[in-house]
Motif scaffolding. Structure first.
Motif, short mmCIF file in Angstrom:
data_model
loop_
_atom_site.label_atom_id
_atom_site.label_comp_id
_atom_site.label_asym_id
_atom_site.label_seq_id
_atom_site.Cartn_x
_atom_site.Cartn_y
_atom_site.Cartn_z
N THR A 243 10.24 37.82 96.70
CA THR A 243 10.54 39.24 96.50
C THR A 243 9.77 39.87 95.35
O THR A 243 9.87 41.09 95.14
N ASP A 244 8.98 39.06 94.61
CA ASP A 244 8.35 39.59 93.40
C ASP A 244 6.82 39.66 93.51
O ASP A 244 6.12 39.72 92.50
N ILE A 245 6.27 39.66 94.73
CA ILE A 245 4.82 39.68 94.88
C ILE A 245 4.32 40.95 95.57
O ILE A 245 3.12 41.10 95.78
N SER A 246 5.22 41.86 95.88
CA SER A 246 4.84 43.04 96.66
C SER A 246 3.86 43.94 95.92
O SER A 246 3.11 44.70 96.55
N GLY A 247 3.83 43.87 94.61
CA GLY A 247 2.92 44.73 93.86
C GLY A 247 1.50 44.21 93.78
O GLY A 247 0.63 44.87 93.20
N LYS A 248 1.24 43.04 94.33
CA LYS A 248 -0.09 42.44 94.26
C LYS A 248 -0.93 42.90 95.46
O LYS A 248 -0.42 43.46 96.43
N SER A 249 -2.23 42.59 95.40
CA SER A 249 -3.14 42.97 96.47
C SER A 249 -2.82 42.18 97.73
O SER A 249 -2.15 41.13 97.69
N ALA A 250 -3.31 42.67 98.85
CA ALA A 250 -3.06 41.99 100.13
C ALA A 250 -3.64 40.58 100.12
O ALA A 250 -3.04 39.65 100.68
N GLU A 251 -4.79 40.40 99.47
CA GLU A 251 -5.41 39.06 99.41
C GLU A 251 -4.52 38.09 98.63
O GLU A 251 -4.34 36.95 99.05
N ILE A 252 -3.96 38.57 97.53
CA ILE A 252 -3.11 37.70 96.71
C ILE A 252 -1.82 37.36 97.45
O ILE A 252 -1.39 36.20 97.47
N ILE A 253 -1.19 38.35 98.06
CA ILE A 253 0.06 38.11 98.80
C ILE A 253 -0.17 37.09 99.91
O ILE A 253 0.61 36.15 100.10
N LEU A 254 -1.28 37.27 100.63
CA LEU A 254 -1.60 36.35 101.71
C LEU A 254 -1.80 34.93 101.17
O LEU A 254 -1.27 33.96 101.74
N ALA A 255 -2.53 34.79 100.05
CA ALA A 255 -2.79 33.47 99.48
C ALA A 255 -1.50 32.79 99.05
O ALA A 255 -1.31 31.59 99.28
N ILE A 256 -0.60 33.55 98.43
CA ILE A 256 0.68 32.98 97.98
C ILE A 256 1.49 32.49 99.17
O ILE A 256 2.04 31.37 99.16
N ASP A 257 1.57 33.30 100.20
CA ASP A 257 2.32 32.89 101.39
C ASP A 257 1.66 31.70 102.09
O ASP A 257 2.35 30.81 102.62
N GLN A 258 0.35 31.65 102.08
CA GLN A 258 -0.35 30.54 102.73
C GLN A 258 -0.12 29.21 101.99
O GLN A 258 0.09 28.18 102.64
N ILE A 259 -0.17 29.21 100.67
CA ILE A 259 0.07 27.93 99.97
C ILE A 259 1.53 27.52 100.08
O ILE A 259 1.86 26.33 100.04
N ALA A 260 2.43 28.50 100.22
CA ALA A 260 3.84 28.16 100.45
C ALA A 260 4.02 27.54 101.84
O ALA A 260 4.80 26.60 102.02
N GLU A 261 3.31 28.08 102.84
CA GLU A 261 3.37 27.51 104.19
C GLU A 261 2.95 26.05 104.20
O GLU A 261 3.50 25.23 104.94
N LEU A 262 1.97 25.72 103.37
CA LEU A 262 1.43 24.35 103.33
C LEU A 262 2.23 23.42 102.42
O LEU A 262 1.91 22.24 102.30
N GLY A 263 3.25 23.96 101.75
CA GLY A 263 4.04 23.13 100.84
C GLY A 263 3.39 22.90 99.49
O GLY A 263 3.83 22.05 98.72
N ILE A 264 2.33 23.66 99.19
CA ILE A 264 1.65 23.51 97.90
C ILE A 264 2.48 24.15 96.79
O ILE A 264 2.44 23.73 95.64
N THR A 265 3.25 25.17 97.12
CA THR A 265 4.18 25.76 96.16
C THR A 265 5.55 25.91 96.81
O THR A 265 5.65 26.09 98.03
N VAL A 266 6.57 25.80 95.98
CA VAL A 266 7.93 26.08 96.44
C VAL A 266 8.50 27.26 95.69
O VAL A 266 9.69 27.58 95.83
#
Length: 599
Positions: free
Chosen positions: A125-148
């Protein structure tokens, strides 16, 4: 997990074993000075580094940043992993925010051979203020289990990444890519292995011991178990910023410079390779004959794997024979030879080995030998591709993306160890017993050589081991209070990259009265067959006795008697000359008297 167990080699570079110091006299132990260590610390050698590099020398052009010359930064810039903080600056000392870490990891995954997900929202809920590239990258590493995330619903994008968090990020990232040639995707099994040697262990005096990491600050405090394990795994894989460091500083912020270093080392374990055809060797130079392993990769302009590329690899052994050359005047091969897997040297045959689905092929190397024992020898390998049936012409094919070349060298092999010490040149010496003053410092220097003669040449070979042992005895005490052994010390030193080891002995502090304290020092070569004392004559300062070239022994007798005449020397201004009948010839002789300490 726990599936890729490999043997760890621990190298004991300086371990001091102390015994029975009598408090009435101060005794200072020796120290072993090596390229990778300090006194009293068991330092490990990385057990499973990547065999090959994501950015072999010369492959990554300078990134153009004015505030760093780091080749690691050049490497990640080549792959598009970093774009700098501006077009001309990288800001190497800045910390890495968590949002920037997400960009590093997602941009690196493609060249490494991994696959990113669609980037479906992971509920932060705290990444909405970032660029689309950053939001996508954060969600992608979460999908891969690199971040929780920091919590189930927050990522804390503006928090700086700690070094512990960075270790976990990279360790998880590696588990999402296939290991490339000479690499591995994780080191969990290494950390779980039964034999673990900690940084403060002396390995019971062994010449080498099994160890996995060299840090003293990761097994307690706020460091999590997963974090500690990730740090150990990265250390073993050669993903670190200093093999000799004994602290990791897990809670400190990760800098952009360190991130480049860690990412470059991690990429070496993957299929990330430069665009075009690239040949690499597991070892480019060695003291003595050796046969490296080779790999050839082919990548497109986006660093994607190119499969099915026919690759011909041939080599030429450098020669001083007149007329012996890799190519003739027309550019065609002359004295070049095909490697084992190639069919015809300098030709793309219809059945030529081809790159696999990961864009790699493994040629066969030959043994590289020193030239005439004492000079460097080398083999030059050439990898190239073209249409089937093409014959190699160096004028046409010796450059560009379809060509790559490396040189593998062999220098003189380690054939002996030569040791000297810096006792004063005119100190009173009986055979190998040297008279010295209390408190003096004596340095022993041992150098790897290519033979056992005093004139043998130096060999730059690391990790050659010499055991130093010193038994310190209170020989004479005018007060009759002390006697016998007051210290026994053993150190196993490893040669540095130049083939040199140094041991420094600090003499005991003098006490009241007339005393004598004696050090009996033994040097034993544990790696190379012969050890000698550089041809110093018996009863001359610096002489050490030898036991069939297996070990050297000498003693230092610390005394506090008043300096008095003990030895003398006589020198002439010339040893020969031409005289005539009128003027004759004049000689000047100078006599010098030295005290027992060489002064």
């Amino acid at each position: 997990m726990f599936s890729q167990m490999k043997r760890r080699l621990g190298v004991l570079t300086a371990v001091a074993v102390m015994a029975a110091l009598v408090p009435a006299i101060t005794s200072s132990p020796a120290s072993a000075t090596t390229a990778v260590g300090t006194t009293g610390v068991a330092l490990t050698v990385v057990g499973s580094p990547a065999t090959y590099s994501a950015c072999p020398t010369g492959s990554a052009a300078a990134a153009g940043f004015t505030d760093t010359t780091s080749t690691d930064v050049d490497c990640i810039a080549m792959y598009g992993i970093t774009k700098g903080t501006t077009a001309t600056t990288y800001s190497p000392t800045d910390s890495v925010p968590r949002w920037a870490m997400a960009l590093y990891l997602t941009r690196a995954l493609g060249p490494a051979g991994g696959t990113l997900g669609a980037g479906v929202s992971q509920g932060f809920t705290d990444i909405s203020g970032k660029s689309a590239e950053i939001i996508l990258a954060i969600d992608q590493i979460a999908e891969l289990g690199i971040t929780v995330g920091k919590t189930a619903t927050t990522f804390a994008p503006d928090d700086n990444v700690t070094r512990e968090e960075m270790a976990m990020f990279i360790e998880r990232w590696l588990e999402n890519v296939k290991a490339g040639p000479g690499g591995q995707s994780d080191a969990d099994g290494l950390v779980a292995a039964a034999t673990t040697t900690y940084v403060t262990s002396d390995c019971a005096g062994a010449t080498a011991c099994t160890a996995k990491y060299n840090y003293t600050d990761i097994d307690a405090g706020s460091v999590t178990v997963e974090g500690a394990n990730a740090i150990k795994e990265l250390y073993d894989m050669g993903i670190h910023d200093g093999v000799s460091a004994t602290t990791f500083n897990p809670s400190s912020d990760m800098t952009r410079a360190a991130m480049a270093t860690f990412m470059t080392a991690a990429l070496g374990h993957t299929n990330a390779r430069p665009a075009g055809l690239t040949i690499q060797a597991s070892l480019y130079t060695n003291a003595g004959s050796h046969t490296p392993t080779l790999t050839v990769s082919d990548r497109d302009a986006s660093f994607g794997a190119v499969s099915g590329t026919p690759v011909d690899v041939f080599y030429w052994t450098t020669s001083t024979t007149e007329g012996n050359a890799a190519f003739g005047a027309t550019g065609l091969c002359d004295d070049s030879v095909a490697t084992g897997a190639a069919i015809t040297a300098c030709k793309i045959d219809s059945g030529e080995p081809t790159t696999n689905t990961n864009g790699n092929v493994v040629p066969t190397a030959v043994q590289t030998d020193p030239y005439a024992t004492i000079y460097q020898g080398s083999d030059v390998y050439y990898a190239w591709t073209a249409a089937s049936g093409t014959t190699y012409d160096n004028d046409l094919h010796g450059s560009g993306d379809d060509y790559s070349s490396i040189t593998v060298a062999a220098t003189a092999a380690a054939g002996g160890m030569q040791c000297t010490m810096d006792t004063p040149a005119n100190a009173l010496t009986a055979t190998a017993a040297h008279t010295v003053a209390f408190g003096v410092t004596t340095t022993i220097t041992c150098q790897v050589k290519n033979g056992g003669a005093a004139t043998s040449g130096n060999v730059a070979k690391a990790l050659q081991k010499v055991k130093y042992k010193n038994v310190r005895t209170f020989t004479t005490d005018s007060s009759s209070v002390q006697s016998g052994v007051i210290m026994t010390e053993e150190i196993i030193g490893s040669s540095d990259a130049n083939g040199q080891i140094q041991f420094t002995i600090t003499g005991p502090t003098d006490t009241a009265g007339t005393d004598v304290v004696t050090d009996v020092v033994t040097l034993t070569d544990l790696t190379v067959a012969d050890i000698n004392n550089a041809g110093v004559l018996t009863s001359v300062s610096g002489f050490m006795t030898t036991d069939d070239a297996a070990e050297l022994t000498f003693s230092l007798a610390y005394t506090d008697t008043t300096a008095a005449a003990a030895t003398s020397s006589l020198t002439a201004n010339s040893t020969s000359g031409l005289a005539n009948a009128v003027t004759g010839i004049t000689r000047t002789y100078t006599g010098t008297v030295y005290d027992q300490y060489g002064g």
